[in-house]
Design an enzyme around this catalytic site. Structure first.
Site, PDB file in Angstrom:
ATOM      1  N   CYS A   1       0.940  -1.164  -0.069  1.00 52.18           N
ATOM      2  CA  CYS A   1      -0.021  -0.179  -0.109  1.00 52.18           C
ATOM      3  C   CYS A   1       0.838   1.239  -0.051  1.00 52.18           C
ATOM      4  CB  CYS A   1      -1.054  -0.082   1.147  1.00 52.18           C
ATOM      5  SG  CYS A   1      -1.685   1.595   1.571  1.00 52.18           S
TER       6      CYS A   1
ATOM      7  N   CYS B   1       0.028   3.850   2.631  1.00 53.32           N
ATOM      8  CA  CYS B   1       0.420   3.315   3.867  1.00 53.32           C
ATOM      9  C   CYS B   1       1.880   3.551   4.189  1.00 53.32           C
ATOM     10  CB  CYS B   1       0.183   1.881   4.117  1.00 53.32           C
ATOM     11  SG  CYS B   1      -1.512   1.327   3.808  1.00 53.32           S
TER      12      CYS B   1
END
Length: 122
Positions: free
Chosen positions: A30, A33
């Site tokens: 991600c 993230c």
């Protein structure tokens, strides 16, 4: 203080044994993230009285499912074992700092009264 990696074995004890825990649900693939990770780490350094924990949703699917994590990153804040914040999306440092301030300023006695009132009326 470094962030704590959370798994099925230490999740509940971490929440139970600490007054405030901020959890970052993330995954290695991600990009948002990974972009938020330095902000999370910096906040952990600035707030030593708070436990900052990370849950890798790829490795800890049971925890992610239990909290209905549908998109990442998702931040969740626990105070006195009560979820007071749960929202998907990465925050810029100033917004994250403000969120932490607001979470710490909450009157948890009032929160418990509100929860009790909601439970009584349902």
């Amino acid at each position: 203080m470094a962030t704590l990696q959370i798994d099925a074995d230490n999740f509940q004890p971490t929440i139970t044994n600490n007054a405030t825990v901020i959890v970052d649900f993330w995954a290695p693939w991600c990009a948002p993230c990974r972009g938020f990770a330095p902000t999370f780490e910096a906040a952990a350094e600035k707030n030593p009285g708070i436990v900052f924990a990370k849950v890798n949703t790829e490795e800890q699917q049971e925890i992610a499912t239990a909290f209905n994590i549908r998109s990442i990153p998702t931040l969740m804040i626990f105070r006195d074992q009560i979820v007071i914040y749960s929202e998907a999306g990465a925050l810029v440092p100033a917004a994250f700092d403000q969120l932490i301030e607001q979470a710490m300023a909450l009157d948890m006695d009032q929160v418990r009264l509100e929860i009790a009132g909601q439970q009584a009326s349902s």
